[in-house]
Design a protein around this motif. Structure first.
Motif, mmCIF file in Angstrom:
data_model
loop_
_atom_site.group_PDB
_atom_site.id
_atom_site.type_symbol
_atom_site.label_atom_id
_atom_site.label_comp_id
_atom_site.label_asym_id
_atom_site.label_seq_id
_atom_site.Cartn_x
_atom_site.Cartn_y
_atom_site.Cartn_z
ATOM 1 N N THR A 56 0.800 -1.230 0.000
ATOM 2 C CA THR A 56 0.000 0.000 0.000
ATOM 3 C C THR A 56 0.832 1.279 0.000
ATOM 4 O OG1 THR A 56 -0.097 0.120 2.424
ATOM 5 C CG2 THR A 56 -1.814 -1.177 1.316
ATOM 6 N N GLY A 57 2.067 1.173 0.494
ATOM 7 C CA GLY A 57 2.866 2.386 0.670
ATOM 8 C C GLY A 57 2.526 3.131 1.953
ATOM 9 N N ASP A 142 -7.167 6.281 -15.486
ATOM 10 C CA ASP A 142 -6.173 5.909 -14.481
ATOM 11 C C ASP A 142 -6.370 6.835 -13.287
ATOM 12 O OD1 ASP A 142 -3.990 5.288 -12.948
ATOM 13 O OD2 ASP A 142 -2.488 5.825 -14.452
ATOM 14 N N GLY A 144 -4.623 6.636 -10.299
ATOM 15 C CA GLY A 144 -3.473 6.734 -9.403
ATOM 16 C C GLY A 144 -3.045 5.378 -8.897
ATOM 17 N N ARG A 145 -2.255 5.368 -7.834
ATOM 18 C CA ARG A 145 -1.661 4.145 -7.314
ATOM 19 C C ARG A 145 -2.708 3.166 -6.788
ATOM 20 N NH1 ARG A 145 3.373 2.948 -3.352
ATOM 21 N NH2 ARG A 145 2.706 0.863 -2.766
ATOM 22 N N HIS A 147 -4.122 0.126 -4.551
ATOM 23 C CA HIS A 147 -3.959 -0.153 -3.119
ATOM 24 C C HIS A 147 -3.741 1.114 -2.302
ATOM 25 C CE1 HIS A 147 -4.124 -4.361 -4.038
ATOM 26 N NE2 HIS A 147 -3.094 -4.250 -4.842
ATOM 27 N N ARG A 148 -4.257 2.230 -2.811
ATOM 28 C CA ARG A 148 -4.495 3.401 -1.978
ATOM 29 C C ARG A 148 -5.997 3.635 -2.063
ATOM 30 N NH1 ARG A 148 -0.314 6.443 0.241
ATOM 31 N NH2 ARG A 148 -2.037 7.234 1.497
#
Length: 198
Positions: A56-57, A142, A144-145, A147-148
């Motif tokens: 996830t970061g 799109d 973004g990242r 798993h955020r």
């Protein structure tokens, strides 16, 4: 079209019995578009395992400075209000939503729809029904990242809007939340038969 709250949690594990939420994102869809958003990290005091941090970061250091989970859950519950809810793989997010609400002595009254179940019934030709794969395959924006929480909530929102457009354009069905909840309970064969009859 009615307003629907599309949510996504990031968590420290798979079950609210042993894990806690670390982030929530909400995208409100209405009249064919995203009209509002909410996102926050949430500090419950839970520890983030290294593999979850890598996925996830979201780090333990980030959560130390995040607002308390009780505050976030009260804010997001007020933000959503009585809107019907939706998530991709809703069984997961619904469990965490209910568990985190219970911690602040609140309860959900509205039903959950599931864009994963709906995509399996309405897009059987898709090579994968994972959220990111589906959005790429369908040519959706799109966000973004992965798993955020907000990026995933927006992906699920865009997918839901895509499914609603397909039902309207191909079958002249204005599919509100109640219709989607009914559709996801049917088998794929019954959905195909139902739509052929329209």
């Amino acid at each position: 079209m009615e307003s629907i709250a599309v949510i996504d949690f990031e968590t420290t594990g798979v079950s609210p019995d042993q894990a806690r939420a670390t982030e929530i994102g909400v995208a409100i869809i209405e009249d064919g578009r995203i009209v509002d958003r909410y996102q926050s990290l949430m500090n419950s005091g839970a520890w983030v395992p290294p593999f979850i941090e890598q996925l996830t970061g979201i780090s333990n250091a980030m959560l130390r400075s995040a607002p308390p989970s009780d505050q976030v859950m009260n804010e997001v519950a007020d933000f959503i209000g009585e809107r019907p809810m939706l998530a991709h793989n809703a069984a997961f997010d619904q469990k965490f939503w209910d568990a985190e609400l219970a911690r602040i002595r609140r309860r959900r009254s509205q039903p959950f729809a599931c864009s994963l179940l709906l995509s399996r019934r309405l897009l059987p030709e898709a090579p994968s029904h994972k959220l990111g794969d589906l959005n790429a395959w369908a040519g959706l924006p799109d966000t973004g990242r992965a798993h955020r929480a907000l990026a995933d909530a927006e992906m699920a929102a865009n997918l839901t809007l895509h499914l609603q457009r397909l039902l309207l354009e191909r079958h002249a069905i204005r599919a509100g939340h109640e219709y989607l909840c009914g559709l996801q309970k049917l088998s794929a064969a019954k959905v195909r038969a139902l739509l052929r009859a329209v």
